[in-house]
Design an enzyme around this catalytic site. Structure first.
Site, PDB file in Angstrom:
ATOM      1  CE  LYS A 168      15.715  20.860  20.224  1.00  0.00           C
ATOM      2  NZ  LYS A 168      16.011  22.243  20.645  1.00  0.00           N
ATOM      3  CB  THR A 225      12.209  23.603  22.360  1.00  0.00           C
ATOM      4  OG1 THR A 225      11.641  22.359  21.932  1.00  0.00           O
ATOM      5  CG2 THR A 225      13.615  23.345  22.827  1.00  0.00           C
TER       6      THR A 225
END
Length: 238
Positions: A168, A225
């Site tokens: 990620k 994020t």
């Protein structure tokens, strides 16, 4: 709570009631939080839980240098997200490789969308704890959850959660780059969705059951994020 600080400056700041270097503006409970620069003081045999909040690229060295000081019988929780460049191993795999077998059943990993500032503000936050030993995951869950705004969920998908936590970061940098180049929400949605598909295939090939990709460590962390200025990776890309 005992904290092993990397520098004397950070140690002194924490013991004075505010971590000015890394978390300025938030008062710390000096009666219940103490920082040390000696692992022998910070990690005495009677501790109930050890959180290894060490950058992935430095975790192996820390483990090798401090084996004799790590307590036996309490959960050791890897909180770093990433993959070691030299070996391709995750934090959990490094712990398995460097620490003796008597430690292994006590290992766990912690992940999920959790900006420190929002936790300190008391905003609702969910994280996930994974371990190959169910009782260890449950114990860590009990210590992490505060009964108010912070809640930990359980998983046995250690591999999936670690792969999600590492990959990620790459997608967040790419998302920031899209923003910096002037692309909009359509492009970000495409990046996140197709990135999640690749992430899932990678996790399954590493031993994951794939289900974690739809949970806090997968979609949850991607949402956080890939779209927030609080994300260091997003900001780097932008």
């Amino acid at each position: 709570v005992r904290i092993l600080a990397h520098t004397a400056q950070v140690r002194d700041e924490i013991n004075a009631g505010e971590n000015v270097t890394y978390l300025p503006g938030y008062a710390l409970d000096k009666d219940h939080i103490r920082a040390y620069t000696s692992i022998e003081e910070a990690c005495s045999p009677d501790v109930a839980l050890v959180l290894l909040i060490i950058p992935t690229q430095f975790l192996r060295t820390f483990l090798v240098n401090n084996i004799s000081s790590l307590p036996i019988g309490c959960p050791l929780v890897a909180c770093a997200k990433g993959i070691e460049v030299r070996t391709g191993e995750t934090p959990f795999e490094m712990m398995i490789g460097e620490l003796p077998g008597k430690y292994h059943k006590h290992f766990a990993v912690l992940a999920g969308p959790s900006f420190a500032k929002e936790i300190m503000d008391g905003q609702p936050t969910n994280v996930v704890v994974a371990s190959e030993t169910a009782s260890v995951a449950t114990l860590v869950q009990r210590y992490i959850s505060d009964g108010a705004s912070l809640r930990a969920y359980l998983s046995d998908d250690v591999h999936g959660i670690e792969i999600a936590g590492a990959v990620k970061n790459v997608l967040a940098i790419a998302s920031g780059a899209l923003s910096g180049l002037g692309y909009g929400n359509n492009a970000r949605a495409a990046l996140v969705c197709r990135g999640l598909a690749e992430l899932t295939r990678l996790a399954v090939s590493s031993g994951s059951n794939g289900r974690s990709m739809a949970g806090l460590a997968g979609v949850g962390d991607l949402m956080l994020t890939c779209s927030s200025e609080l994300s260091r990776n997003f900001t780097v890309g932008k």
